[in-house]
Enzyme design. Structure first.
Site, PDB file in Angstrom:
ATOM      1  N   LYS A 123      -6.023  -8.592  11.560  1.00  0.00           N
ATOM      2  CA  LYS A 123      -5.873  -7.171  11.288  1.00  0.00           C
ATOM      3  C   LYS A 123      -7.217  -6.608  10.874  1.00  0.00           C
ATOM      4  O   LYS A 123      -7.795  -7.017   9.865  1.00  0.00           O
ATOM      5  CB  LYS A 123      -4.837  -6.966  10.191  1.00  0.00           C
ATOM      6  CG  LYS A 123      -4.706  -5.505   9.785  1.00  0.00           C
ATOM      7  CD  LYS A 123      -3.528  -5.281   8.875  1.00  0.00           C
ATOM      8  CE  LYS A 123      -3.521  -3.849   8.390  1.00  0.00           C
ATOM      9  NZ  LYS A 123      -2.388  -3.565   7.525  1.00  0.00           N
ATOM     10  N   CYS A 178       0.802  -1.238   0.000  1.00  0.00           N
ATOM     11  CA  CYS A 178       0.000   0.000   0.000  1.00  0.00           C
ATOM     12  C   CYS A 178       0.833   1.285   0.000  1.00  0.00           C
ATOM     13  O   CYS A 178       0.378   2.310  -0.482  1.00  0.00           O
ATOM     14  CB  CYS A 178      -1.016   0.003   1.141  1.00  0.00           C
ATOM     15  SG  CYS A 178      -0.278  -0.006   2.778  1.00  0.00           S
ATOM     16  N   CYS A 194      -3.535  -2.462  -0.796  1.00  0.00           N
ATOM     17  CA  CYS A 194      -2.462  -3.352  -0.341  1.00  0.00           C
ATOM     18  C   CYS A 194      -2.066  -4.390  -1.383  1.00  0.00           C
ATOM     19  O   CYS A 194      -1.184  -5.218  -1.136  1.00  0.00           O
ATOM     20  CB  CYS A 194      -2.868  -4.033   0.963  1.00  0.00           C
ATOM     21  SG  CYS A 194      -3.187  -2.843   2.283  1.00  0.00           S
ATOM     22  N   LYS A 207      -4.090  -6.525  15.624  1.00  0.00           N
ATOM     23  CA  LYS A 207      -3.933  -5.103  15.340  1.00  0.00           C
ATOM     24  C   LYS A 207      -5.265  -4.479  14.983  1.00  0.00           C
ATOM     25  O   LYS A 207      -5.979  -5.056  14.168  1.00  0.00           O
ATOM     26  CB  LYS A 207      -2.959  -4.992  14.176  1.00  0.00           C
ATOM     27  CG  LYS A 207      -2.860  -3.633  13.550  1.00  0.00           C
ATOM     28  CD  LYS A 207      -1.839  -3.662  12.471  1.00  0.00           C
ATOM     29  CE  LYS A 207      -1.900  -2.332  11.765  1.00  0.00           C
ATOM     30  NZ  LYS A 207      -1.515  -2.405  10.412  1.00  0.00           N
TER      31      LYS A 207
HETATM   32  C1  PBG Z   1       0.173  -1.572   5.887  1.00  0.00           C
HETATM   33  C2  PBG Z   1       0.062  -1.220   7.325  1.00  0.00           C
HETATM   34  C3  PBG Z   1      -0.814  -0.331   7.970  1.00  0.00           C
HETATM   35  C4  PBG Z   1      -0.409  -0.270   9.310  1.00  0.00           C
HETATM   36  C5  PBG Z   1       0.668  -1.143   9.449  1.00  0.00           C
HETATM   37  N1  PBG Z   1       0.931  -1.741   8.214  1.00  0.00           N
HETATM   38  C6  PBG Z   1      -1.902   0.514   7.442  1.00  0.00           C
HETATM   39  C7  PBG Z   1      -3.137   0.004   6.883  1.00  0.00           C
HETATM   40  O1  PBG Z   1      -3.393  -1.191   6.800  1.00  0.00           O
HETATM   41  O2  PBG Z   1      -3.896   0.857   6.449  1.00  0.00           O
HETATM   42  C8  PBG Z   1      -1.019   0.597  10.369  1.00  0.00           C
HETATM   43  C9  PBG Z   1      -0.130   0.957  11.506  1.00  0.00           C
HETATM   44  C10 PBG Z   1      -0.580   2.096  12.347  1.00  0.00           C
HETATM   45  O3  PBG Z   1      -1.689   2.643  12.214  1.00  0.00           O
HETATM   46  O4  PBG Z   1       0.216   2.465  13.212  1.00  0.00           O
HETATM   47  N2  PBG Z   1      -0.889  -2.253   5.354  1.00  0.00           N
END
Ligand code: PBG
Length: 319
Positions: A192, A122, A130, A245
């Site tokens: 996630k 991404c 992504c 996450k």
């Molecule tokens: C990449 C990614 C993201 C985050 C970590 N790896 C962003 C997303 O998925 O939009 C977010 C980390 C954060 O908010 O600190 N895909």
């Protein structure tokens, strides 16, 4: 007459007693600091939404990494902001790309630091998704993306990464990366969620999707059982560590994953979680240090062994 609570109060009488009966501890061994590499030289570009966090050119990143190592931080998670973006995100697997250059510099200058990399497209795709898009342009082409993620992970390892962390949420990506990298630790962003708390990160990583959102591949915040299915699949495919996450809004998920699986469980305290507390502290409403330590302790108490956190650097001073 003695109330049962009196017994507990006896254990709170001194700091040492409190420490001796403490169930959860926080140490520099259990935190990972995210770092953002950008092109140029001598660049330290702060980000409005994330006070204290900056995009850094490779030379500045190396300086920051040695400061972290001096403070006792053991591991960093690298993200890259490339010079230019395209539809496929080819900057992600360029042998001379931004993360690959950062890896080589850090490998040489801070050999004691463990280097983890975020594996995702991404930050490198012009559309900000992504993965690469299907022909109609309205969804991500899962299977076509796998090959690009594998190339990215392999290029990170060739440049010196100790472990790779796929965060894209494509189906089958852990298995594809495992087939190409049998010996590399894989920390999978397994659970996630499609979260509003990534807002400030997308500012620093310049990765807000131009069209649509990530709900096609990231999880619905309403679902916890689905997280367990995602985790089981990733373990089956060869993941070594499961990551949840964001962290604080998903403590129940961290706990459920910890109870169900025997592998290490990590949590990512994301940008929005950090930004909320920083903003409230900057406005004088709460004490940053206490609020940060309390949230991190809560994330560990829920079951995370390690936390990726933007406070890792400060923790080097606080602990
Ligand atoms: C990449 C990614 C993201 C985050 C970590 N790896 C962003 C997303 O998925 O939009 C977010 C980390 C954060 O908010 O600190 N895909």
């Amino acid at each position: 007459m003695s109330f049962p609570a009196t017994r507990l109060r006896r254990l709170r009488r001194t700091d040492t007693l409190r420490a001796l009966v403490r169930e959860t501890s926080l140490s520099l061994d259990d935190v990972v600091m995210p770092l953002f590499a950008c092109p140029g030289e001598g660049v330290v570009r702060p980000v409005a939404g994330l006070p204290g966090i900056a995009q850094r050119s490779v030379d500045e990143l190396a300086r920051e990494a040695s400061e972290l190592a001096t403070r006792g931080i053991r591991a960093v998670l690298l993200f890259g902001i490339p010079e230019s973006k395209d539809d496929e995100g080819s900057g992600a697997w360029d042998a001379d790309g931004i993360v690959q250059r950062a890896l080589r510099a850090l490998r040489a200058e801070t050999p004691g630091l463990t280097l983890l990399t975020d594996v995702c497209l991404c930050e490198y795709t012009a559309h900000g998704h992504c993965g690469t898009l299907c022909e109609a342009g309205d969804s991500v082409a899962n299977d076509e993306t796998l090959d690009l993620l594998v190339r990215t992970a392999v290029s990170h390892v060739e440049a010196g990464a100790d472990a790779v962390c796929p965060s894209d949420m494509m189906d089958g990506r852990v298995g594809a990366i495992r087939a190409a990298l049998p010996e590399t630790p894989i920390v999978s962003y397994a659970a996630k969620y499609a979260s509003a708390f990534y807002g400030p990160f997308r500012e620093v990583a310049e990765s807000t999707p131009a069209l649509g959102d990530r709900r096609g591949y990231q999880m619905d915040p309403a679902n916890a059982r689905e997280a367990l299915r995602e985790c089981a699949l990733d373990l089956d495919e060869g993941a070594d560590v499961l990551m949840v996450k964001p962290a604080l809004p998903y403590l129940d998920v961290i706990r459920a994953v910890r109870e169900r699986f025997d592998c290490p469980v990590w949590a990512y305290q994301v940008s929005g979680e950090y930004a909320m507390i920083r903003a409230a502290a900057d406005a004088g409403h709460l004490e940053e240090r206490r609020a940060a330590l309390e949230s991190l302790t809560a994330i560990k108490r829920a079951g995370a062994g390690t936390v990726v956190t933007y406070w890792a650097k400060e923790l080097g001073e606080w602990l």
